[in-house]
Motif scaffolding. Sequence first.
Motif, PDB file in Angstrom:
ATOM      1  N   PHE A 126      -4.478 -16.311 -10.103  1.00 41.96           N
ATOM      2  CA  PHE A 126      -4.608 -16.608 -11.526  1.00 41.96           C
ATOM      3  C   PHE A 126      -4.300 -18.085 -11.758  1.00 41.96           C
ATOM      4  CE2 PHE A 126      -3.109 -12.298 -10.893  1.00 41.96           C
ATOM      5  CZ  PHE A 126      -4.039 -11.555 -11.607  1.00 41.96           C
ATOM      6  N   PHE A 135      -5.411 -11.387  -5.291  1.00 47.45           N
ATOM      7  CA  PHE A 135      -5.620 -11.924  -6.631  1.00 47.45           C
ATOM      8  C   PHE A 135      -5.046 -13.332  -6.743  1.00 47.45           C
ATOM      9  CE2 PHE A 135      -5.829  -7.374  -7.389  1.00 47.45           C
ATOM     10  CZ  PHE A 135      -6.856  -7.261  -8.313  1.00 47.45           C
ATOM     11  N   ALA A 141      -9.312 -16.232 -13.159  1.00 49.19           N
ATOM     12  CA  ALA A 141      -8.844 -15.139 -12.305  1.00 49.19           C
ATOM     13  C   ALA A 141      -9.809 -15.000 -11.141  1.00 49.19           C
ATOM     14  CB  ALA A 141      -8.760 -13.826 -13.087  1.00 49.19           C
TER      15      ALA A 141
END
Length: 340
Positions: free
Chosen positions: A183, A181, A208
């Motif tokens: 962000f 991930f 994101a």
Amino acid sequence: MKKVLFATTALIATAGVAAAEVKFSGYGRFGLGYVEDRSGTVPNISTSGGVVTTINSAVVDTDDAILVSRFRLNIDGIVETDGGVRFEGRVRLQADEDSSTGEANSAGLNGARFSVIFGGLRVDAGNVAGAFDNLANYYGNEVGLELFAGQYSGVDYSFLGYSSTGSGSNAVFFQYSVGDFAFGASYDQATVGVNGVATDADRWDISATYTFNNITAAVAYGQTDAGISGVSDPSLTVLTLGAEFGDFSGTLFVADDATEIAATDGTAWGLSAAYNLGAATTLLFTYGDGNADADLQQVALGAIYDLGGGASLRGGIGVNDCDICADSTIVADFGAQFNF
């Protein structure tokens, strides 16, 4: 005494160099660019009795084919603390041709970008790229020596972007990566026109990204808020997908382009692809469009031939069009690029 002083000065200078690092990188490109019915502006000077009375610009037809070029040099200053915190500063020196006339422009330094990096955290300040400009697969596989066509062509919203030749927006960008991930978010103050009056507005965006195996999905949202009652705030939402399958890679792009202007407000979409033919040749394709009347539609094919050593031959051909355009426009280029 002088010898001791010189030796001490040299030691201090050497220690300073050893503790820090300065890097140079960039590329050069040059070739021919073609735009059907190209036009540009030239100075228009009016005189009376031998005295200049007005100086403005006049639109004139210029050669469709011109010499295109760019030289870009990135200058990075880097230092890392004993605790592993990395500090960076970057300025860029860039010279481009005048895209209207083909005349050469002088090189100039842009605004500085400052960065602090620790683990998966990165914070940029100054002349920065925002969440959209940093979004995975936003630009996809652009076509041409000059990257004249892309899947994002139907987007009209003005987001925060890194300026290669100007001072930039003096903004802040934040990004944090953990595992698969990532962000991101950015903020700056933009100047927008409200009822014909220049107004400062808060512009922000967030993103994101998730990568799984050979596929990357990313989403971003941004808005420009002028803080004026009764005035709508433009916004942009973007979703991208990118995948690699051996010699083939492709991207998909879709956006809600809420510009709050009838001619440009709507949905934008696009796709791009790259295929490695072998023998150092890669074929490229891109398509972008939108459902608003003034959205730019681009369709283009291109190729890259790798010469080795960081050098390549590049080129492409495409068509620009829109619902309210009088005619479609053919665009093409070809030339060489060398990276260093």
